[in-house]
Design a protein around this motif. Structure first.
Motif, PDB file in Angstrom:
ATOM      1  N   LYS A 498       0.776  -1.203   0.195  1.00  0.00           N
ATOM      2  CA  LYS A 498       0.027   0.009  -0.187  1.00  0.00           C
ATOM      3  C   LYS A 498       0.909   1.162   0.134  1.00  0.00           C
ATOM      4  N   LYS A 499       0.436   2.361  -0.444  1.00  0.00           N
ATOM      5  CA  LYS A 499       1.139   3.617  -0.475  1.00  0.00           C
ATOM      6  C   LYS A 499       1.689   3.988   0.883  1.00  0.00           C
ATOM      7  N   SER A 500       0.679   3.794   1.820  1.00  0.00           N
ATOM      8  CA  SER A 500       1.074   4.181   3.456  1.00  0.00           C
ATOM      9  C   SER A 500       2.394   3.315   3.738  1.00  0.00           C
ATOM     10  N   GLU A 501       2.402   2.162   3.102  1.00  0.00           N
ATOM     11  CA  GLU A 501       3.586   1.173   3.740  1.00  0.00           C
ATOM     12  C   GLU A 501       4.702   1.808   2.980  1.00  0.00           C
ATOM     13  N   VAL A 502       4.679   2.019   1.660  1.00  0.00           N
ATOM     14  CA  VAL A 502       6.048   2.720   1.241  1.00  0.00           C
ATOM     15  C   VAL A 502       6.448   3.925   1.712  1.00  0.00           C
ATOM     16  N   LYS A 503       5.472   4.958   2.233  1.00  0.00           N
ATOM     17  CA  LYS A 503       5.752   6.050   2.808  1.00  0.00           C
ATOM     18  C   LYS A 503       6.436   5.737   4.325  1.00  0.00           C
ATOM     19  N   VAL A 504       6.112   4.685   4.955  1.00  0.00           N
ATOM     20  CA  VAL A 504       6.820   4.256   6.227  1.00  0.00           C
ATOM     21  C   VAL A 504       8.148   3.729   5.903  1.00  0.00           C
ATOM     22  N   PHE A 505       8.199   2.865   4.711  1.00  0.00           N
ATOM     23  CA  PHE A 505       9.685   2.439   4.676  1.00  0.00           C
ATOM     24  C   PHE A 505      10.557   3.459   4.114  1.00  0.00           C
ATOM     25  N   ILE A 506      10.043   4.338   3.238  1.00  0.00           N
ATOM     26  CA  ILE A 506      11.132   5.450   2.906  1.00  0.00           C
ATOM     27  C   ILE A 506      11.464   6.236   3.957  1.00  0.00           C
ATOM     28  N   ARG A 507      10.494   6.461   5.174  1.00  0.00           N
ATOM     29  CA  ARG A 507      10.607   7.088   6.173  1.00  0.00           C
ATOM     30  C   ARG A 507      11.748   6.665   7.032  1.00  0.00           C
ATOM     31  N   MET A 508      11.675   5.450   7.099  1.00  0.00           N
ATOM     32  CA  MET A 508      12.758   4.578   8.159  1.00  0.00           C
ATOM     33  C   MET A 508      13.857   4.040   7.263  1.00  0.00           C
ATOM     34  N   LEU A 509      14.136   4.196   6.000  1.00  0.00           N
ATOM     35  CA  LEU A 509      14.924   3.668   4.965  1.00  0.00           C
ATOM     36  C   LEU A 509      16.501   4.037   5.693  1.00  0.00           C
ATOM     37  N   PHE A 510      16.750   5.122   6.041  1.00  0.00           N
ATOM     38  CA  PHE A 510      18.036   5.559   6.496  1.00  0.00           C
ATOM     39  C   PHE A 510      18.417   4.842   7.891  1.00  0.00           C
ATOM     40  N   ALA A 511      17.493   4.600   8.757  1.00  0.00           N
ATOM     41  CA  ALA A 511      17.699   4.094  10.010  1.00  0.00           C
ATOM     42  C   ALA A 511      17.905   2.375   9.507  1.00  0.00           C
ATOM     43  N   TYR A 512      16.947   1.774   8.885  1.00  0.00           N
ATOM     44  CA  TYR A 512      17.138   0.607   8.601  1.00  0.00           C
ATOM     45  C   TYR A 512      18.484   0.205   7.729  1.00  0.00           C
ATOM     46  N   TYR A 513      18.800   0.992   7.065  1.00  0.00           N
ATOM     47  CA  TYR A 513      20.004   0.658   6.236  1.00  0.00           C
ATOM     48  C   TYR A 513      21.313   0.890   7.350  1.00  0.00           C
ATOM     49  N   ASN A 514      21.587   1.570   8.387  1.00  0.00           N
ATOM     50  CA  ASN A 514      22.469   1.716   9.419  1.00  0.00           C
ATOM     51  C   ASN A 514      22.301   0.560  10.187  1.00  0.00           C
ATOM     52  N   HIS A 515      21.167   0.019  10.433  1.00  0.00           N
ATOM     53  CA  HIS A 515      21.041  -1.130  11.475  1.00  0.00           C
ATOM     54  C   HIS A 515      21.452  -2.376  10.886  1.00  0.00           C
ATOM     55  N   VAL A 516      20.988  -2.605   9.610  1.00  0.00           N
ATOM     56  CA  VAL A 516      21.583  -3.876   8.884  1.00  0.00           C
ATOM     57  C   VAL A 516      23.094  -3.732   8.787  1.00  0.00           C
ATOM     58  N   ARG A 517      23.502  -2.754   8.550  1.00  0.00           N
ATOM     59  CA  ARG A 517      24.840  -2.418   8.270  1.00  0.00           C
ATOM     60  C   ARG A 517      25.824  -2.742   9.482  1.00  0.00           C
ATOM     61  N   ASN A 518      25.221  -2.133  10.374  1.00  0.00           N
ATOM     62  CA  ASN A 518      25.794  -2.112  11.937  1.00  0.00           C
ATOM     63  C   ASN A 518      25.635  -3.554  12.565  1.00  0.00           C
ATOM     64  N   PHE A 519      24.544  -4.294  12.109  1.00  0.00           N
ATOM     65  CA  PHE A 519      24.478  -5.730  13.031  1.00  0.00           C
ATOM     66  C   PHE A 519      24.272  -6.621  11.833  1.00  0.00           C
ATOM     67  N   GLU A 520      25.071  -7.239  11.546  1.00  0.00           N
ATOM     68  CA  GLU A 520      25.137  -8.205  10.173  1.00  0.00           C
ATOM     69  C   GLU A 520      24.578  -9.384  10.558  1.00  0.00           C
ATOM     70  N   ASN A 521      24.284  -9.658  11.921  1.00  0.00           N
ATOM     71  CA  ASN A 521      23.576 -10.814  12.317  1.00  0.00           C
ATOM     72  C   ASN A 521      22.090 -10.406  12.672  1.00  0.00           C
ATOM     73  N   THR A 522      21.683  -9.420  12.179  1.00  0.00           N
ATOM     74  CA  THR A 522      20.168  -8.867  12.833  1.00  0.00           C
ATOM     75  C   THR A 522      19.175  -9.820  12.123  1.00  0.00           C
ATOM     76  N   LEU A 523      18.152 -10.063  12.865  1.00  0.00           N
ATOM     77  CA  LEU A 523      17.204 -10.919  12.416  1.00  0.00           C
ATOM     78  C   LEU A 523      15.939 -10.246  11.468  1.00  0.00           C
ATOM     79  N   VAL A 524      15.857  -8.934  11.462  1.00  0.00           N
ATOM     80  CA  VAL A 524      15.183  -8.163  10.490  1.00  0.00           C
ATOM     81  C   VAL A 524      15.285  -8.596   9.261  1.00  0.00           C
TER      82      VAL A 524
END
Length: 766
Positions: A498-524
Motif C-alpha cells: 500500500k502507498k502508506s507502507e511505502v511511505k513508512v519504509f522510505i521514512r525509516m530507510l536511513f535507519a534500516y540501512y544503518n541497522h543492517v549494516r551495523n548488525f550483520e546478524n540482524t534478524l530483521v
C-alpha cells in the motif's frame, strides 16, 4: 548502625580492597579516572547537608529485602543522582543513576578483582571507559551495549597489545597488534581475525605486505627482506595453489635464494591473537532489588535495563498475563470472541496431540508446493512480465561502483527514477509484447548498496526473478490485502504494498540501512528493492512492490511454521489437526514447543532480539512477528517424531542423517560455516501441552519430551506504522476484549510484550 548493616558494609569494604590492586595497574598505564572519587565526595557532601526536600532527590541508606545494600540519592522509589549499590555476591557499582538505572559516569567492580570505570547508559556499559581484568589486562576506549565498539586500546596479560577499531567486542576495521617479541601487524581486521589488506613486520626486519584471510596470507602479496630483495606472488597455505617470483636486491650477489615461502606460515603459527576475556556477568545482567517486587507467587526478576532477565528460572507453568485469583485488584478476566472459543473447544479433544500428552507427535503431511504458477492467461501474467522487465532494467543499468558509504541525498524521498517502457522499445528499454507501462525505482542507490551489503550477486538476482522460471502467486492475499509472489528457486518473495507502507519504509530507510549494516546478524528481514509499476492501458493503476528474502528457504523440509507475535486474540489457526500440512502457518496459540538453543547461540539471540526490537520501537512500527520454521531430524518410518534418547532400530528411522553439523559447531558460532543466527541452526525443542483450563495461555506446560531439530527464524512485517487506523483499532477492540490480548498496541508496549513472549519460548539448552 545495626549488626546486619555493619556486616554488609564490611563486605563492601573488602571488595574495594580486593579491586584496589587491579585499579592501580590500570592507573599506571592510562592515568587515573576520577569520576568515582568525585561520586564519593558528592555523596559525602549530601550526607553532610542531609537534604530531604519534597520533589527533589533525597539521601537514603537501605538494606534491601534480598540482602543487597544501597546508599545514595533517591527519588520516586528509584535511585536518582549519585549512589552506591552492593550485591551480596560482592559486585559493586558506585556512580550516577537515573530512574533506577546506571546512567552516567560510574565504577563497577567484580569479586574477581576486575573493574570498569567510565560511562553507562540505561544499565549498559556505553560510552568511553576503562576495563581492568583480574589478570591485569586493560582496555581503554569506546563501548556500546557492553561491547568494545569503536576505537580502543587493549593491553593483554602476556604483554601483547592492540590499538585500533572494534566491533561488538572483536577487532574489526583498521588496527595495529603488537606481540611481546616485537612482531607487529598493521592493517585490516574482521571478526577478531586478520583479514583484508595489511602488513606484518617481524622483529628481524622481514615483512609481508598483502592480502590476508582468516589470519594467514591469501592472494596477492609481497615478502621483503631488509636488504631490499623481495618475493612477489599469489599466496596460499596450500603449496599447490602457491606461486611467485623472487627479485634480488641490487646489492645481492645471488639471483636465487634457498627459501621456502611456506616457512612464512610456520612463523605465523607462533603469533597467536590473544582471545577475548570471559566476563562472568555484565552490569546490565545484574538484578536490582527494586525490580523484584512480588506481584504473584512466581515473580519475574528484571535486569538493570528494566526487562525480564532471560537467564532466570521460569515458573513451572510458563503462562503469560496470569493474575492471582485471590487478589481483589486483579483485572477483569479476558473476553474472547465466540468464534475463537468455539474454535478452541472444537480442537480441544483427546485425539489432538497438542492437548493429550499420551499421543505421540507426528510429522505433518507434506503439502503441495505453495502458490499458483503465473502462466499465459493468468490475470496477473502481464503484471509479472512488467515486473521482470523493470527488474532487469534496474539491476542491469550501468552505474558507478557501489560504495557502502552513502550520502544523505540517497535517502531523500524524492530520489526516484521513472522509466517509460513503450511496446516498441526505446533507446534504454527493449521491445515487449505488453501494453506500455511506466516503471519507478525508489532510492536506487540505497537498494544497490543493500544488495551489495547482503552479498547478492546482480546476475544471480536477475536470474532468480527474471529468468525462464515464472513467478508463483500465493493462493490467497495476506490480512493486509497484499499479494505475495515467490520466485521459482524460492530465494525471493515479492509483496505488493500500500502507498502508506511505502511511505513508512522510505521514512525509516536511513535507519534500516544503518541497522543492517551495523548488525550483520540482524534478524530483521532483508529488503532488496522497492519499485512501482504504473499501467497505462484502459485501467490505469499503480502497483507497488517490495522484494525481500525468503526466510524459510532451506535444503531441508520445513515441517512446522509458526508466526509469533506475543498476542492471543485471533492468534490460532482455524484448521483441524488433520487439515494441517507442512505449509500451514501456525500462530501463537498453536505453538506447542519451547525452543532450546546452545548457550553461545542463545546469548547471541537474546542480544540481537533486543537490538532489533529497539530499532523497531524507535521507528514507531508494530504488528511485526517472528517467523519460525522447524525441521525435525529424527522421524520414524511411521511418521512419528523420535524424542532424544529413544531406542530405535536402524530401519525405523526415516531421517538417519539430515545435517552435517557436529557438537563443536553447535557450541561455537564461528565454526559453523553455513550455520548462522536464524538460519540452518541446530537446536532442540521441548514439547508443551495445553490444559483445558489454560487454553488461552500463550505458553503451555513443559513435558520433558525433547526433539532434535534445525530451526530458521527472522522478524517479518516490520512496516506497519502505529497510525490513526491502528489507534482506532486498539480503542475499539479494547472495549470488547482484554487490551493485553490484542495485536494493535503502542510500539513501546508491543516491543516489550513481543520480547517477553519470545524470551519465554526460547531458552538456553542446559
Amino acid at each position: 548502625m545495626n549488626k546486619e548493616q555493619s556486616g554488609v558494609l564490611k563486605a563492601w569494604e573488602a571488595t574495594v580492597r580486593k579491586t584496589h590492586a587491579a585499579k592501580k595497574r590500570a592507573n599506571s598505564i592510562f592515568g587515573t579516572i576520577t569520576m568515582a572519587t568525585a561520586a564519593e565526595e558528592d555523596l559525602e557532601n549530601h550526607h553532610d547537608k542531609g537534604d530531604n526536600v519534597s520533589g527533589e532527590p533525597y539521601l537514603v541508606e537501605k538494606i534491601l529485602p534480598n540482602g543487597d545494600y544501597y546508599t545514595g540519592q533517591w527519588y520516586d522509589n528509584f535511585p536518582e543522582g549519585q549512589g552506591k549499590y552492593l550485591w551480596t555476591d560482592g559486585c559493586m557499582y558506585l556512580g550516577e543513576w537515573h530512574k533506577g538505572k546506571t546512567t552516567g559516569k560510574g565504577r563497577f567492580s567484580w569479586p574477581s578483582g576486575a573493574t570498569y570505570e567510565g560511562e553507562f547508559k540505561g544499565g549498559y556499559i556505553n560510552g568511553i571507559g576503562i576495563y581492568t581484568g583480574p589478570s591485569g589486562d586493560t582496555y581503554r576506549g569506546q563501548w556500546a551495549m557492553n561491547f568494545k565498539h569503536g576505537n580502543g586500546i587493549r593491553l593483554y596479560p602476556n604483554g601483547d597489545w592492540y590499538d585500533g577499531e572494534w566491533r561488538r567486542g572483536l577487532q574489526e576495521g583498521l588496527g595495529k597488534y603488537q606481540w611481546q617479541n616485537e612482531n607487529h601487524y598493521i592493517g585490516e581486521w574482521k571478526n577478531g581475525m586478520i583479514c583484508g589488506n595489511g602488513t606484518f613486520v617481524w622483529s628481524n626486519g622481514n615483512k609481508y605486505d598483502g592480502h590476508w584471510e582468516e589470519g594467514l596470507p591469501k592472494g596477492n602479496g609481497t615478502y621483503y627482506w631488509p636488504d631490499g630483495s623481495c618475493y612477489v606472488g599469489n599466496w596460499s597455505n596450500e603449496p599447490e595453489e602457491h606461486n611467485g617470483t623472487y627479485y634480488p636486491s641490487e646489492s645481492s650477489q645471488d639471483a636465487t635464494i634457498d627459501w621456502d615461502p611456506q616457512s612464512v606460515y610456520a612463523q605465523l603459527a607462533d603469533c597467536k591473537i590473544c582471545p577475548r576475556e570471559n566476563v562472568s556477568i555484565m552490569p546490565s545482567q545484574k538484578v536490582l532489588a527494586w525490580y523484584t517486587a512480588k506481584t504473584d507467587d512466581n515473580p519475574r526478576r528484571l535486569s538493570v535495563d528494566g526487562r525480564a532477565s532471560v537467564g532466570m528460572e521460569r515458573p513451572d507453568k510458563m503462562h503469560m498475563w496470569e493474575s492471582d485469583d485471590d487478589s481483589n485488584d486483579c483485572p477483569e478476566p479476558r473476553r474472547e470472541s465466540d468464534s475463537e472459543i468455539l474454535c478452541i473447544q472444537h480442537q480441544h479433544d483427546d485425539t489432538n496431540p497438542k492437548f493429550n500428552p499420551d499421543l505421540p507427535l507426528k510429522v505433518p503431511k507434506i503439502g503441495k508446493r505453495p502458490g499458483e504458477t503465473i502462466s499465459r492467461g493468468h490475470k496477473n501474467y502481464e503484471l509479472m512480465l512488467n515486473l521482470q522487465l523493470g527488474i532487469r532494467h534496474s539491476v542491469g543499468r550501468p552505474a558507478p561502483a557501489t560504495s557502502l558509504e552513502l550520502k544523505a541525498a540517497a535517502f531523500d524521498p524524492k530520489e526516484k527514477i521513472w522509466t517509460r517502457f513503450p511496446s516498441e522499445g526505446s533507446k534504454y528499454t527493449p521491445p515487449h509484447q505488453c501494453c506500455e507501462f511506466k516503471w519507478k525505482d525508489y532510492c536506487p542507490v540505497v537498494f544497490r548498496a543493500l544488495r551489495k551489503l547482503f552479498q547478492v550477486d546482480p546476475a544471480d538476482y536477475m536470474i532468480s526473478i527474471c529468468g525462464n522460471g515464472a513467478l508463483r502467486e500465493l493462493s490467497s492475499p495476506g490480512k493486509s490485502g497484499s499479494f505475495f509472489y515467490l520466485t521459482e528457486d524460492d530465494r525471493y518473495m515479492i509483496k505488493t504494498m500500500k502507498k502508506s507502507e511505502v511511505k513508512v519504509f522510505i521514512r525509516m530507510l536511513f535507519a534500516y540501512y544503518n541497522h543492517v549494516r551495523n548488525f550483520e546478524n540482524t534478524l530483521v528481514i532483508k529488503y532488496y528493492g522497492l519499485h512501482c509499476v504504473k499501467l497505462t492501458g484502459p485501467i490505469q493503476r499503480k502497483v507497488r512492490f517490495i522484494i525481500m528474502g525468503n526466510l524459510l528457504r532451506s535444503e531441508y523440509t520445513i515441517h512446522r511454521r509458526f508466526d509469533l507475535k506475543g498476542s492471543s486474540l485471533g492468534r490460532i489457526t482455524d484448521k483441524s489437526e488433520s487439515e494441517i500440512d507442512n505449509t500451514t502457518i501456525l500462530k501463537d496459540l498453536d505453538l506447542n514447543f519451547i525452543f532450546k538453543l546452545q548457550k553461545s547461540w542463545f546469548d547471541e539471540f537474546c542480544w540481537q532480539i533486543d537490538r532489533d526490537c529497539e530499532f523497531l520501537e524507535q521507528e514507531r512500527t508494530m504488528d511485526y512477528s517472528l517467523l519460525v520454521g522447524i525441521h525435525f531430524k529424527e522421524i520414524a518410518s511411521s511418521g512419528e517424531l523420535i524424542p532424544c534418547g529413544s531406542q530405535t532400530s536402524p530401519g525405523n528411522n526415516a531421517n538417519e542423517s539430515t545435517s552435517p553439523d557436529t557438537e563443536e559447531q553447535i557450541q561455537d558460532p564461528k565454526k559453523c560455516g553455513t550455520i548462522k543466527l536464524g538460519a540452518n541452526m541446530p537446536a532442540r525443542v521441548e514439547r508443551t501441552i495445553r490444559k483445558p483450563e489454560a487454553v488461552f495461555h500463550l505458553v503451555g506446560e513443559q513435558t520433558g519430551e525433547i526433539y532434535e531439530v534445525i530451526v530458521y527464524f527472522g522478524i517479518i512485517d516490520i512496516l506497519q506504522d502505529y497510525d490513526i487506523t491502528k489507534r482506532l483499532e486498539h480503542v475499539y477492540k479494547s472495549i470488547q476484549y482484554d487490551p493485553t490480548s490484542i495485536s494493535a498496541v503502542d510500539p513501546k508496549q508491543y516491543s516489550k510484550r513481543f520480547r517477553d513472549f519470545i524470551f519465554k519460548v526460547f531458552c538456553e539448552d542446559i
